[in-house]
Design a protein around this motif. Structure first.
Motif, PDB file in Angstrom:
ATOM      1  N   VAL A  27       0.783  -1.226  -0.010  1.00  0.00           N
ATOM      2  CA  VAL A  27       0.105  -0.012   0.120  1.00  0.00           C
ATOM      3  C   VAL A  27       1.016   1.337  -0.166  1.00  0.00           C
ATOM      4  O   VAL A  27       0.627   2.144  -0.543  1.00  0.00           O
ATOM      5  CB  VAL A  27      -1.054   0.027   1.128  1.00  0.00           C
ATOM      6  CG1 VAL A  27      -1.702   1.142   1.298  1.00  0.00           C
ATOM      7  CG2 VAL A  27      -1.812  -1.253   1.089  1.00  0.00           C
ATOM      8  N   GLN A  28       1.954   1.142   0.628  1.00  0.00           N
ATOM      9  CA  GLN A  28       3.020   2.364   0.640  1.00  0.00           C
ATOM     10  C   GLN A  28       3.446   2.771  -0.502  1.00  0.00           C
ATOM     11  O   GLN A  28       3.448   3.828  -1.072  1.00  0.00           O
ATOM     12  CB  GLN A  28       4.137   1.948   1.515  1.00  0.00           C
ATOM     13  CG  GLN A  28       5.153   3.053   1.879  1.00  0.00           C
ATOM     14  CD  GLN A  28       6.500   2.492   2.456  1.00  0.00           C
ATOM     15  OE1 GLN A  28       6.686   1.234   2.708  1.00  0.00           O
ATOM     16  NE2 GLN A  28       7.365   3.560   2.729  1.00  0.00           N
ATOM     17  N   TYR A  77       1.675   0.422   9.226  1.00  0.00           N
ATOM     18  CA  TYR A  77       2.127   1.824   8.533  1.00  0.00           C
ATOM     19  C   TYR A  77       0.896   2.178   7.651  1.00  0.00           C
ATOM     20  O   TYR A  77       0.390   1.022   6.684  1.00  0.00           O
ATOM     21  CB  TYR A  77       3.260   1.221   7.598  1.00  0.00           C
ATOM     22  CG  TYR A  77       3.667   2.539   6.888  1.00  0.00           C
ATOM     23  CD1 TYR A  77       4.961   3.012   7.252  1.00  0.00           C
ATOM     24  CD2 TYR A  77       3.543   2.736   5.593  1.00  0.00           C
ATOM     25  CE1 TYR A  77       5.458   4.128   6.524  1.00  0.00           C
ATOM     26  CE2 TYR A  77       3.827   3.894   4.916  1.00  0.00           C
ATOM     27  CZ  TYR A  77       4.968   4.586   5.522  1.00  0.00           C
ATOM     28  OH  TYR A  77       5.462   5.618   4.870  1.00  0.00           O
ATOM     29  N   TYR A  78       0.392   3.194   8.020  1.00  0.00           N
ATOM     30  CA  TYR A  78      -0.882   3.742   6.954  1.00  0.00           C
ATOM     31  C   TYR A  78      -0.385   4.783   6.280  1.00  0.00           C
ATOM     32  O   TYR A  78      -0.458   5.820   6.709  1.00  0.00           O
ATOM     33  CB  TYR A  78      -1.837   3.914   7.893  1.00  0.00           C
ATOM     34  CG  TYR A  78      -2.283   3.384   8.929  1.00  0.00           C
ATOM     35  CD1 TYR A  78      -3.149   2.164   8.708  1.00  0.00           C
ATOM     36  CD2 TYR A  78      -1.778   3.112  10.390  1.00  0.00           C
ATOM     37  CE1 TYR A  78      -3.709   1.310   9.738  1.00  0.00           C
ATOM     38  CE2 TYR A  78      -2.035   2.215  11.513  1.00  0.00           C
ATOM     39  CZ  TYR A  78      -3.118   1.264  11.208  1.00  0.00           C
ATOM     40  OH  TYR A  78      -3.538   0.223  12.132  1.00  0.00           O
ATOM     41  N   PRO A  79      -0.533   4.548   4.789  1.00  0.00           N
ATOM     42  CA  PRO A  79       0.038   5.562   4.037  1.00  0.00           C
ATOM     43  C   PRO A  79      -1.172   6.603   3.904  1.00  0.00           C
ATOM     44  O   PRO A  79      -2.375   6.163   4.139  1.00  0.00           O
ATOM     45  CB  PRO A  79       0.245   4.934   2.546  1.00  0.00           C
ATOM     46  CG  PRO A  79       0.395   3.546   2.943  1.00  0.00           C
ATOM     47  CD  PRO A  79      -0.427   3.374   4.201  1.00  0.00           C
ATOM     48  N   PRO A  80      -0.905   7.839   3.229  1.00  0.00           N
ATOM     49  CA  PRO A  80      -2.119   8.543   3.062  1.00  0.00           C
ATOM     50  C   PRO A  80      -3.054   7.964   1.969  1.00  0.00           C
ATOM     51  O   PRO A  80      -2.468   7.338   1.217  1.00  0.00           O
ATOM     52  CB  PRO A  80      -1.455   9.764   2.458  1.00  0.00           C
ATOM     53  CG  PRO A  80      -0.024   9.700   2.684  1.00  0.00           C
ATOM     54  CD  PRO A  80       0.382   8.315   2.932  1.00  0.00           C
ATOM     55  N   CYS A  81      -4.414   8.373   2.019  1.00  0.00           N
ATOM     56  CA  CYS A  81      -5.361   7.746   1.244  1.00  0.00           C
ATOM     57  C   CYS A  81      -6.102   8.639   0.718  1.00  0.00           C
ATOM     58  O   CYS A  81      -6.590   9.637   0.997  1.00  0.00           O
ATOM     59  CB  CYS A  81      -6.210   6.812   2.246  1.00  0.00           C
ATOM     60  SG  CYS A  81      -7.602   5.850   1.436  1.00  0.00           S
ATOM     61  N   PRO A  82      -6.333   8.150  -0.679  1.00  0.00           N
ATOM     62  CA  PRO A  82      -6.950   9.200  -1.618  1.00  0.00           C
ATOM     63  C   PRO A  82      -8.402   9.481  -1.266  1.00  0.00           C
ATOM     64  O   PRO A  82      -8.961  10.567  -1.371  1.00  0.00           O
ATOM     65  CB  PRO A  82      -6.713   8.671  -3.183  1.00  0.00           C
ATOM     66  CG  PRO A  82      -6.476   7.484  -2.891  1.00  0.00           C
ATOM     67  CD  PRO A  82      -5.738   7.136  -1.483  1.00  0.00           C
ATOM     68  N   GLU A 125       0.971  10.713  16.333  1.00  0.00           N
ATOM     69  CA  GLU A 125      -0.033  11.978  16.821  1.00  0.00           C
ATOM     70  C   GLU A 125      -1.029  12.060  15.655  1.00  0.00           C
ATOM     71  O   GLU A 125      -1.829  12.974  15.801  1.00  0.00           O
ATOM     72  CB  GLU A 125       0.913  13.375  17.143  1.00  0.00           C
ATOM     73  CG  GLU A 125       1.373  13.901  15.796  1.00  0.00           C
ATOM     74  CD  GLU A 125       2.653  13.130  15.107  1.00  0.00           C
ATOM     75  OE1 GLU A 125       3.130  12.164  15.699  1.00  0.00           O
ATOM     76  OE2 GLU A 125       3.100  13.632  14.036  1.00  0.00           O
ATOM     77  N   VAL A 126      -1.122  11.357  14.810  1.00  0.00           N
ATOM     78  CA  VAL A 126      -1.927  11.562  13.571  1.00  0.00           C
ATOM     79  C   VAL A 126      -3.347  11.000  14.024  1.00  0.00           C
ATOM     80  O   VAL A 126      -4.467  11.824  13.585  1.00  0.00           O
ATOM     81  CB  VAL A 126      -1.479  10.603  12.446  1.00  0.00           C
ATOM     82  CG1 VAL A 126      -2.528  10.936  11.323  1.00  0.00           C
ATOM     83  CG2 VAL A 126      -0.186  11.107  11.917  1.00  0.00           C
ATOM     84  N   GLY A 127      -3.671   9.926  14.674  1.00  0.00           N
ATOM     85  CA  GLY A 127      -4.871   9.423  15.061  1.00  0.00           C
ATOM     86  C   GLY A 127      -5.797   8.789  13.837  1.00  0.00           C
ATOM     87  O   GLY A 127      -5.188   8.750  12.873  1.00  0.00           O
ATOM     88  N   GLY A 128      -6.734   8.159  14.109  1.00  0.00           N
ATOM     89  CA  GLY A 128      -7.488   7.218  13.396  1.00  0.00           C
ATOM     90  C   GLY A 128      -8.084   6.085  13.717  1.00  0.00           C
ATOM     91  O   GLY A 128      -9.061   5.448  13.239  1.00  0.00           O
ATOM     92  N   LEU A 129      -7.757   5.712  15.038  1.00  0.00           N
ATOM     93  CA  LEU A 129      -8.462   4.532  15.863  1.00  0.00           C
ATOM     94  C   LEU A 129      -9.707   4.952  16.344  1.00  0.00           C
ATOM     95  O   LEU A 129      -9.868   5.890  16.769  1.00  0.00           O
ATOM     96  CB  LEU A 129      -7.422   4.009  16.780  1.00  0.00           C
ATOM     97  CG  LEU A 129      -7.786   2.954  18.093  1.00  0.00           C
ATOM     98  CD1 LEU A 129      -7.999   1.646  17.088  1.00  0.00           C
ATOM     99  CD2 LEU A 129      -6.833   2.803  19.089  1.00  0.00           C
ATOM    100  N   ASN A 168      -4.068  12.984   4.302  1.00  0.00           N
ATOM    101  CA  ASN A 168      -2.580  13.793   3.850  1.00  0.00           C
ATOM    102  C   ASN A 168      -1.338  13.093   4.477  1.00  0.00           C
ATOM    103  O   ASN A 168      -0.227  13.343   4.064  1.00  0.00           O
ATOM    104  CB  ASN A 168      -2.405  15.092   4.197  1.00  0.00           C
ATOM    105  CG  ASN A 168      -3.589  15.664   3.740  1.00  0.00           C
ATOM    106  OD1 ASN A 168      -4.086  15.450   2.420  1.00  0.00           O
ATOM    107  ND2 ASN A 168      -4.650  16.496   4.634  1.00  0.00           N
ATOM    108  N   ARG A 169      -1.525  12.330   5.492  1.00  0.00           N
ATOM    109  CA  ARG A 169      -0.134  12.229   6.257  1.00  0.00           C
ATOM    110  C   ARG A 169      -0.242  10.450   6.282  1.00  0.00           C
ATOM    111  O   ARG A 169      -1.103   9.880   6.741  1.00  0.00           O
ATOM    112  CB  ARG A 169      -0.547  12.754   7.847  1.00  0.00           C
ATOM    113  CG  ARG A 169      -0.519  14.037   7.579  1.00  0.00           C
ATOM    114  CD  ARG A 169      -0.624  14.575   9.189  1.00  0.00           C
ATOM    115  NE  ARG A 169       0.410  14.383   9.916  1.00  0.00           N
ATOM    116  CZ  ARG A 169       0.495  14.936  11.397  1.00  0.00           C
ATOM    117  NH1 ARG A 169      -0.445  15.428  11.865  1.00  0.00           N
ATOM    118  NH2 ARG A 169       1.596  14.501  11.727  1.00  0.00           N
TER     119      ARG A 169
END
Ligand SMILES: O=C(O)CCC(=O)C(=O)O
Ligand SMILES: [Fe+2]
Length: 366
Positions: free
Chosen positions: A21-22, A218-223, A247-251, A297-298
């Motif tokens: 995915v990266q 590892y979660y790359p930015p997603c379109p 610090e990105v968050g998402g859980l 974005n992150r």
């Protein structure tokens, strides 16, 4: 090639070539490729409310004046949410930062160097992009590295990347520290459930029987994050999980049918109850259902350390928690079979633990 008790990385192949995915995310996509588009019923809510999770100061366990109240807070969190933020957990921040640094360096290596460690269907150890044995269903928007740190017989030297040079030693040291923390938490759990600690150890395979797995996600930015999931909904199969996140968050976690987002408390660990502890506690504790919402974005990274029972353990509700008023709510299950089913079929909400429920009306709830 040595495979420890995780088996060999030679042999079975993925039904379709594995796409990292990266790499996909780096190819300037305008739209999310079809394989990652979830059916509408399985997408994450865009504006999930923030979960008001307990923040527990674990240093309170060592102080006789605060010990009992801290045990109570841990027990309440395990019952109410199945997850909490742990602060003052005793893991040195310098070690945490080194784990994060070597992990970033690992994912920044050229693909050819990472592919040497590519994992196989049904065996998560190594470099992966999919959990279940079939990669033909909808895929998660993430890659990972997984290592089995305990027991020592599961040690698979070939799954450890040679670069960055400090990687193996740093991850092994982190694993040791998290293992001590997990044992401290299990002591608190035993006290809260009013079960001897020796019964807890015995239930999960004895003092030296515990398994410890470590995964870097590892979660790359997603379109198109609204259409995808970084990690699809699941509860962790083992006993307890300690998660470090950036610090990105998402859980997100699900409680009483509603999805909530989990904040990123700086330098804290997120601790969650996993399926075998829900079973052992005879349903007093709740293995939390969770998933990850991707970021536009992150890059996001997280580090999950999974404490699990020995493969030969048959985990059932603790005898001390079963009586006439509290009949057993789960049938016993051999962990080797439980985990191999998860590795074969992949994430599927709380379906695995529910399939062992003796309360069939609860097992059909979603
Ligand atoms: O990345 C996260 O926040 C959660 C990861 C997770 O659920 C797992 O690795 O089991
Ligand atoms: Fe998980």
């Amino acid at each position: 090639m040595a495979g420890g008790d995780g088996g060999s990385r030679e042999g079975v192949q993925w039904p379709e070539p594995i796409q990292r995915v990266q790499k996909l995310a780096a190819s300037s996509l305008d739209a999310l490729p079809e394989k990652y588009v979830r059916p509408a019923s399985h997408r994450a809510p865009l504006n999930a409310p923030l979960a008001n999770l307990p923040v527990i100061d674990l240093s309170g366990l060592a102080d006789p004046r605060t010990h009992s109240s801290t045990v109570q807070q841990i027990g309440d969190a395990c019952t109410e949410w199945g997850i909490f933020h742990a602060i003052n957990h005793g893991i040195p921040l310098s070690l945490i930062h080194r784990v994060q640094q070597v992990s970033k360096e690992l994912f920044d290596l050229p693909y050819e160097e990472k592919e040497v460690y590519a994992n196989k269907p049904g065996l998560p150890v190594g470099y992966g992009s999919h959990l279940g044995a079939s990669n033909s269903g909808t895929m998660d928007w993430s890659d990972y590295f997984f290592h089995q740190l305990r027991p020592s017989t599961s040690y698979d030297a070939d799954s450890w990347p040679a670069k960055p040079a400090a990687y193996r030693e740093t991850v092994a040291e982190y694993g040791k520290q998290v293992y001590s923390l997990m044992r401290m938490l299990l002591l608190a759990v035993a006290e809260n459930l009013r079960v001897d600690f020796s019964s807890v150890e015995e239930a999960f395979g004895g003092k030296d029987g515990f398994r410890l797995g470590f995964r870097i996600n590892y979660y790359p930015p997603c379109p198109q994050p609204a259409l995808a999931l970084g990690v699809s909904s699941h509860s962790d199969p083992g006993v307890l999980t300690a998660l470090l996140q950036d610090e990105v968050g998402g859980l997100q976690v699900r409680k009483d049918g509603t999805w909530y987002s989990v904040g990123t408390t700086q330098d804290a660990l997120v601790v969650n109850v996993a399926d075998q502890l829900e079973i052992f506690s005879n349903g007093r504790y709740n293995s939390v259902e969770h998933q990850v919402f991707p970021n536009t974005n992150r890059v996001r990274m997280s580090w999950a350390t999974f404490l699990g029972p020995a493969l030969d353990s048959v985990v059932s509700p603790a005898q001390q928690l079963v009586d006439q008023q509290h009949p057993p709510l789960y049938e016993g299950s051999l962990y080797r079979e439980y985990i191999s089913n998860v590795f074969k079929k992949g994430n599927n909400g709380k379906s695995y633990v529910r399939s062992h429920s003796l309360n069939k009306s609860a097992s059909t709830m979603c």
